[in-house]
Structure formats: structure tokens, C-alpha cells
Scaffold this motif. Sequence first.
Motif, PDB file in Angstrom:
ATOM      1  N   PRO A 278       0.833  -1.203   0.000  1.00 27.80           N
ATOM      2  CA  PRO A 278       0.000   0.000   0.000  1.00 27.80           C
ATOM      3  C   PRO A 278       0.866   1.251   0.000  1.00 27.80           C
ATOM      4  O   PRO A 278       2.012   1.237   0.484  1.00 27.80           O
ATOM      5  CB  PRO A 278      -0.799  -0.126   1.294  1.00 27.80           C
ATOM      6  CG  PRO A 278       0.031  -0.996   2.178  1.00 27.80           C
ATOM      7  CD  PRO A 278       0.723  -1.955   1.256  1.00 27.80           C
ATOM      8  N   PRO A 279       0.368   2.352  -0.528  1.00 24.90           N
ATOM      9  CA  PRO A 279       1.138   3.595  -0.501  1.00 24.90           C
ATOM     10  C   PRO A 279       1.209   4.155   0.910  1.00 24.90           C
ATOM     11  O   PRO A 279       0.440   3.751   1.805  1.00 24.90           O
ATOM     12  CB  PRO A 279       0.338   4.517  -1.423  1.00 24.90           C
ATOM     13  CG  PRO A 279      -1.076   4.024  -1.315  1.00 24.90           C
ATOM     14  CD  PRO A 279      -0.959   2.524  -1.152  1.00 24.90           C
ATOM     15  N   THR A 280       2.109   5.083   1.116  1.00 20.58           N
ATOM     16  CA  THR A 280       2.243   5.763   2.401  1.00 20.58           C
ATOM     17  C   THR A 280       1.684   7.179   2.279  1.00 20.58           C
ATOM     18  O   THR A 280       1.472   7.695   1.171  1.00 20.58           O
ATOM     19  CB  THR A 280       3.713   5.843   2.834  1.00 20.58           C
ATOM     20  OG1 THR A 280       4.427   6.670   1.894  1.00 20.58           O
ATOM     21  CG2 THR A 280       4.340   4.451   2.858  1.00 20.58           C
ATOM     22  N   LEU A 281       1.461   7.806   3.404  1.00 22.00           N
ATOM     23  CA  LEU A 281       1.004   9.196   3.383  1.00 22.00           C
ATOM     24  C   LEU A 281       2.043  10.089   2.710  1.00 22.00           C
ATOM     25  O   LEU A 281       1.681  11.051   2.005  1.00 22.00           O
ATOM     26  CB  LEU A 281       0.733   9.671   4.814  1.00 22.00           C
ATOM     27  CG  LEU A 281       0.172  11.089   4.962  1.00 22.00           C
ATOM     28  CD1 LEU A 281      -1.166  11.224   4.249  1.00 22.00           C
ATOM     29  CD2 LEU A 281       0.029  11.451   6.439  1.00 22.00           C
ATOM     30  N   GLU A 282       3.318   9.759   2.882  1.00 26.20           N
ATOM     31  CA  GLU A 282       4.360  10.548   2.243  1.00 26.20           C
ATOM     32  C   GLU A 282       4.279  10.435   0.723  1.00 26.20           C
ATOM     33  O   GLU A 282       4.572  11.403   0.006  1.00 26.20           O
ATOM     34  CB  GLU A 282       5.740  10.115   2.753  1.00 26.20           C
ATOM     35  CG  GLU A 282       6.900  10.939   2.201  1.00 26.20           C
ATOM     36  CD  GLU A 282       6.763  12.429   2.526  1.00 26.20           C
ATOM     37  OE1 GLU A 282       7.241  13.248   1.710  1.00 26.20           O
ATOM     38  OE2 GLU A 282       6.179  12.775   3.575  1.00 26.20           O
ATOM     39  N   ASP A 283       3.879   9.264   0.205  1.00 26.22           N
ATOM     40  CA  ASP A 283       3.677   9.127  -1.251  1.00 26.22           C
ATOM     41  C   ASP A 283       2.632  10.135  -1.728  1.00 26.22           C
ATOM     42  O   ASP A 283       2.797  10.769  -2.783  1.00 26.22           O
ATOM     43  CB  ASP A 283       3.219   7.712  -1.595  1.00 26.22           C
ATOM     44  CG  ASP A 283       4.294   6.672  -1.370  1.00 26.22           C
ATOM     45  OD1 ASP A 283       5.483   7.013  -1.487  1.00 26.22           O
ATOM     46  OD2 ASP A 283       3.939   5.506  -1.072  1.00 26.22           O
ATOM     47  N   PHE A 284       1.552  10.273  -0.988  1.00 24.88           N
ATOM     48  CA  PHE A 284       0.511  11.239  -1.353  1.00 24.88           C
ATOM     49  C   PHE A 284       1.055  12.663  -1.305  1.00 24.88           C
ATOM     50  O   PHE A 284       0.815  13.470  -2.212  1.00 24.88           O
ATOM     51  CB  PHE A 284      -0.693  11.103  -0.415  1.00 24.88           C
ATOM     52  CG  PHE A 284      -1.628   9.992  -0.765  1.00 24.88           C
ATOM     53  CD1 PHE A 284      -2.791  10.242  -1.471  1.00 24.88           C
ATOM     54  CD2 PHE A 284      -1.347   8.692  -0.402  1.00 24.88           C
ATOM     55  CE1 PHE A 284      -3.665   9.215  -1.792  1.00 24.88           C
ATOM     56  CE2 PHE A 284      -2.208   7.654  -0.713  1.00 24.88           C
ATOM     57  CZ  PHE A 284      -3.373   7.911  -1.416  1.00 24.88           C
ATOM     58  N   ARG A 285       1.763  12.974  -0.243  1.00 24.40           N
ATOM     59  CA  ARG A 285       2.293  14.334  -0.103  1.00 24.40           C
ATOM     60  C   ARG A 285       3.215  14.699  -1.260  1.00 24.40           C
ATOM     61  O   ARG A 285       3.126  15.797  -1.823  1.00 24.40           O
ATOM     62  CB  ARG A 285       3.029  14.463   1.236  1.00 24.40           C
ATOM     63  CG  ARG A 285       2.113  14.477   2.449  1.00 24.40           C
ATOM     64  CD  ARG A 285       2.909  14.372   3.742  1.00 24.40           C
ATOM     65  NE  ARG A 285       2.072  14.558   4.925  1.00 24.40           N
ATOM     66  CZ  ARG A 285       2.380  14.139   6.135  1.00 24.40           C
ATOM     67  NH1 ARG A 285       3.540  13.486   6.337  1.00 24.40           N
ATOM     68  NH2 ARG A 285       1.568  14.355   7.151  1.00 24.40           N
ATOM     69  N   GLN A 286       4.098  13.774  -1.623  1.00 28.34           N
ATOM     70  CA  GLN A 286       5.039  14.062  -2.715  1.00 28.34           C
ATOM     71  C   GLN A 286       4.309  14.302  -4.025  1.00 28.34           C
ATOM     72  O   GLN A 286       4.634  15.244  -4.763  1.00 28.34           O
ATOM     73  CB  GLN A 286       6.019  12.899  -2.861  1.00 28.34           C
ATOM     74  CG  GLN A 286       7.018  12.770  -1.722  1.00 28.34           C
ATOM     75  CD  GLN A 286       7.943  11.577  -1.897  1.00 28.34           C
ATOM     76  OE1 GLN A 286       7.897  10.874  -2.914  1.00 28.34           O
ATOM     77  NE2 GLN A 286       8.799  11.320  -0.906  1.00 28.34           N
ATOM     78  N   GLN A 287       3.310  13.481  -4.325  1.00 23.16           N
ATOM     79  CA  GLN A 287       2.598  13.628  -5.593  1.00 23.16           C
ATOM     80  C   GLN A 287       1.696  14.858  -5.597  1.00 23.16           C
ATOM     81  O   GLN A 287       1.538  15.513  -6.634  1.00 23.16           O
ATOM     82  CB  GLN A 287       1.786  12.366  -5.897  1.00 23.16           C
ATOM     83  CG  GLN A 287       2.638  11.186  -6.318  1.00 23.16           C
ATOM     84  CD  GLN A 287       3.574  11.554  -7.463  1.00 23.16           C
ATOM     85  OE1 GLN A 287       4.781  11.739  -7.250  1.00 23.16           O
ATOM     86  NE2 GLN A 287       3.021  11.689  -8.655  1.00 23.16           N
ATOM     87  N   LEU A 288       1.100  15.182  -4.473  1.00 22.57           N
ATOM     88  CA  LEU A 288       0.302  16.406  -4.401  1.00 22.57           C
ATOM     89  C   LEU A 288       1.183  17.629  -4.631  1.00 22.57           C
ATOM     90  O   LEU A 288       0.798  18.558  -5.373  1.00 22.57           O
ATOM     91  CB  LEU A 288      -0.403  16.491  -3.047  1.00 22.57           C
ATOM     92  CG  LEU A 288      -1.556  15.506  -2.825  1.00 22.57           C
ATOM     93  CD1 LEU A 288      -1.991  15.520  -1.359  1.00 22.57           C
ATOM     94  CD2 LEU A 288      -2.729  15.843  -3.733  1.00 22.57           C
ATOM     95  N   THR A 294       1.362  21.990  -3.674  1.00 21.64           N
ATOM     96  CA  THR A 294       1.085  21.957  -2.247  1.00 21.64           C
ATOM     97  C   THR A 294       0.563  20.579  -1.871  1.00 21.64           C
ATOM     98  O   THR A 294      -0.049  19.903  -2.709  1.00 21.64           O
ATOM     99  CB  THR A 294       0.037  23.010  -1.840  1.00 21.64           C
ATOM    100  OG1 THR A 294      -0.318  22.826  -0.452  1.00 21.64           O
ATOM    101  CG2 THR A 294      -1.229  22.874  -2.675  1.00 21.64           C
ATOM    102  N   ASP A 295       0.803  20.183  -0.640  1.00 23.02           N
ATOM    103  CA  ASP A 295       0.263  18.896  -0.198  1.00 23.02           C
ATOM    104  C   ASP A 295      -1.022  19.073   0.605  1.00 23.02           C
ATOM    105  O   ASP A 295      -1.552  18.117   1.168  1.00 23.02           O
ATOM    106  CB  ASP A 295       1.285  18.094   0.599  1.00 23.02           C
ATOM    107  CG  ASP A 295       1.720  18.787   1.884  1.00 23.02           C
ATOM    108  OD1 ASP A 295       1.046  19.757   2.307  1.00 23.02           O
ATOM    109  OD2 ASP A 295       2.728  18.352   2.480  1.00 23.02           O
ATOM    110  N   PHE A 296      -1.530  20.319   0.657  1.00 29.55           N
ATOM    111  CA  PHE A 296      -2.796  20.649   1.321  1.00 29.55           C
ATOM    112  C   PHE A 296      -2.788  20.277   2.805  1.00 29.55           C
ATOM    113  O   PHE A 296      -3.836  20.195   3.431  1.00 29.55           O
ATOM    114  CB  PHE A 296      -3.977  19.952   0.633  1.00 29.55           C
ATOM    115  CG  PHE A 296      -4.135  20.306  -0.816  1.00 29.55           C
ATOM    116  CD1 PHE A 296      -4.749  21.496  -1.194  1.00 29.55           C
ATOM    117  CD2 PHE A 296      -3.656  19.451  -1.805  1.00 29.55           C
ATOM    118  CE1 PHE A 296      -4.889  21.824  -2.537  1.00 29.55           C
ATOM    119  CE2 PHE A 296      -3.798  19.775  -3.150  1.00 29.55           C
ATOM    120  CZ  PHE A 296      -4.416  20.964  -3.512  1.00 29.55           C
ATOM    121  N   GLY A 297      -1.618  20.027   3.357  1.00 33.30           N
ATOM    122  CA  GLY A 297      -1.529  19.684   4.774  1.00 33.30           C
ATOM    123  C   GLY A 297      -2.215  18.384   5.128  1.00 33.30           C
ATOM    124  O   GLY A 297      -2.761  18.237   6.227  1.00 33.30           O
TER     125      GLY A 297
END
Length: 525
Positions: A278-288, A294-297
Amino acid sequence: MDSVQFTAEPSSNDAAERDIPVGDIRVDDIPVADVPGTVPSPASGTGRPPLTFDVIIAGCGPTGAMLAAELRLHDVRVLVVEKETEPASFVRIVALHMRSLELMAMRGLLESMRAHGRQRPAGGIFAAIDKPVPKNLDSAHAYLLGIPQPVVVRLLEEHAIRLGAQVRRGCAVAGVQQDDQGVSIELADGELLRSRYLVGCDGGRSTVRKLLGVGFPGEPSRTETLMGEMQVGVPPEEIAAKVAEIHQTNRRFWLRPFGAGAYSVVVPAATVSDRAQPPTLEDFRQQLRAIAGTDFGVHSPRWLSRFGDATRLAERYRVGRVLLAGDAAHIHPPTGGQGLNLGVQDAFNLGWKLAAQIRGWAPDTLLDTYHAERHPVAQDVLDNTRAQMELHSTEPGPQAVRRLLTELMDFDEVNRYLIEKITAIGVRYDFGAGPDLLGRRLRDIDVKQGRLYDLLHRGRGLLLDRTGRLSAHGFSDRVDHLADPTAALDVPSVLLRPDGHVAWVGDDQQDLDDHLARWFGKPAH
């Protein structure tokens, strides 16, 4: 409504397998779980003889649960084995399309589904091209129902259990052998089970399909998308403005409010990876940050997942006494939201045919029509999802095609055609030459007794006879006869299969008899 007991006798080859009814097994041999109808797997090595069922279904997702319920309408003994010990905990919203809503109405399930979902217009489905819904779509349920997938599974599983299906969790299929009389199934803990048929509804990585050696040709994932639910740290107005800006060219990107301060987040992944991880929250932050700046916090995720655009179709849906349905038979990108719907519709097509085979009245070729009818439908879904994925590309060429198709969809005929395709109300099975209605499903129309679909709750065939002089004599255990049903039907009479598709149109008794025999076998004596 109580399930119907067919009077037709099982075939001679099946009689021996009915000598050990499930009711003869001692209660203390099988510990019963808290949920009625759910039986945990016995410990391995107890020396118990294997249980005997008519059908074992591998997988208790929406397809497996729907199939179990359809079989139980015809008193077929069903066991569903599911490798997961608990239902999925994450909440993924899916859309039930018009045809699936019709199927739920045919079995009296629609109101319970609607109580847990949110209706929205059926427009803007194809490649997320925003167009209004055409007027007068040919369905009494011309909307989409957004509903959490775990709720769909729970409602269908409860429906199957109420009808008498057994569900066992924590049971993974590890081996399959079949012969002329049945199928032997080995579970991962070594327990042996036996049934007359096995249906693999165990997902895109289906163990049943692999054990059968059925080819699964197609394309691997070329792109991957991250999806999850999480909290955000910026105001909603800032999110909405940024999403609107990016969505003009990137349709695989969105953040949508999901209640209680949470957002549903979808963003393209950087690469195609091993989906087992599964992806990590950091994966989402980097792609955002890479796409939106921005990663929208984002923080406090509820669940995180990923999906690719792999597209594959099983070469065969049946190998002897083993069949495939749902994602075990086909996988494709989720664009258009067709996956769950396609699997449920597979189950609806297969259920009555497999029950007819078990109950002993099926015509010789009936079970083979499952592949003949559903395989082309899946092929069409794979093709339209391939096309939609191309239209989601940010490359100049696909964007130009998207702009052109957006213009073409201003024509009502084009917009209507694509919506009917995506929602499956345009499906027409090939039943040979005949009126355009032949092979199509019949919408939910008014009849003297109320609504047409209310007459299909028991999963039987139905003769709508406007002439008042036709007969389904000899088929009363399989086909209901409604004389002078309605003025809303603009043909003399129709014969409906249990799945609501029109098997015959006309007013000639001999022609009707031929078609009754084609779909419902020999008349009972």
C-alpha cells in the motif's frame, strides 16, 4: 418472499450427491458464528468427512454474495468461502449504475440500497466529460447511486444468508480437482470440501482461475493512481480553487469532501509499483506537491490504496464444472465506475442458469450461454475503459480527441449512446433474428399488479401475455404467467428470463413453446 421449490427432478448423475443433505450434519460438528448462516472453518485434521454442497463460491465480494443469493432462490445448497477473516474496513464509494439498480429492484433490494446511498444524475460518466443527462432514458431508475462498497457487500451477504446461504471466512482455496460428478476443493488449512460446481469470484488475482490454467490476456498497468481518505490542513475554498484549475487538464486528480472534515484524495502516482504494497502518506504528499504545488496539509489517513490500469479478460468463463465471474474473469481501469456493476451483472446472468443445471431442467446448452453472453459484454467494457483512459491523458493528442468528443457529445444521440453503454442498459444479447426488443432487458413498467420488477423477486421466468390466449403449461415450476398485464407494452406478448432479458416476442403459441424449451427445458409432466 419465500424461495420456490422446483418440482423438476435432478438428473440421474446428480442424485447420488443429494444423498447427504446439509441438515444431516450434526450441529456440534460445525461451530456456528455469531452471524446467522456464517460457519467458521473447522480445524484441520479432525477426520470429518468433507461437506457436500451444490455450489461452492470462492470469494464473498459483491459478485460472490449476489450469486449466492440468486442460487438460493432456487433452493441450491451454497457455501461461500472467503479468505479474509473480516470484511474490508476502508470505505470506498462506488456508483451503482442504472442496470444494477434495476437488478436490485428485481430482487426487492433497491430500497435498502438507496437508504445507504446518495442519488445523483447519470451524466458526466464517460471519461468525466461533463454533459447533462439526456431526457427520457429508458429506465425507471435513471440515476446513479453513490454508496460505500462495504455496505453493498454487507447488504448482499445478509440477503444471501437470509435465503439460506452459508458463508465461511478465513478460508482460502488452495487446490481444485474436478471429475464428471463434481469438484473437490482443498482449503489452505488442508480441509477438503466437495460440491457439484465451483465458481471463482475471488478477484483479479483469482486463485481459482490460476489453478484452472485459464489464460488472462491483456495489458499490464502503464499508469497507477493513489486513492485514500484523509484530513486536510487548508481551507475548503483553497482546495476547491486548486482542484478546479488542475482538473481542466488532469482528470485523475481530485480532492472531494467526505464528511467530518475528511477528504477523498485521488492523485496520479509517480511510477507503477508492486500493488501488494500500500502507498504511504508521504507518497501522497510528494505527488500532491509535484502536481498541485502543495500537499494541502494532508494528515490522519483513514485508508490508503492504489490502483492501476491493467486490462485483462479471461479466455474462458467455464472449464467443466468450474466457472469464473466478476474480477476473476475481467479487470480494467475504474474509470466510468463499471467494475462492481459488471461483476454483479455476471452473477445475475449466471445464477439462474447454474440453478437450472443443478435442479435438472436446464437445456443442454444453457450453462454455456453464460460465457457466450457475458464475455462480449466484458470485452466491450474493457474497450471503453481503454478509450476513457486515453482521454484522461494529459498529452496533446489525447487532449485533442477529448475536445472533439466533448463537442460530439452535444448531440443527444452520442451522449445517450455512451451513457447507455456505461450503465449497461444498452446491452443486447444475441438471441438470433427478431424484433429489436429481443435480447434486451425490459424496463420496469406498470402492470395491473403494480410494477413489473416486483413480479421478479423469486427469480423465475415471466410470460407477459397481452393476448390472453397463450399458455406456459408444463412450466409453472419455472415460469409465471401474467395474462393481459398492461397497456404499457407495445408488443403482443413477451417471455422474460429470470434476469429480465426478453427471450421471445410474439403471439404464436407454437413459437412460444419452442422458446420455452430453448430457455427452460422440457415441460414437467
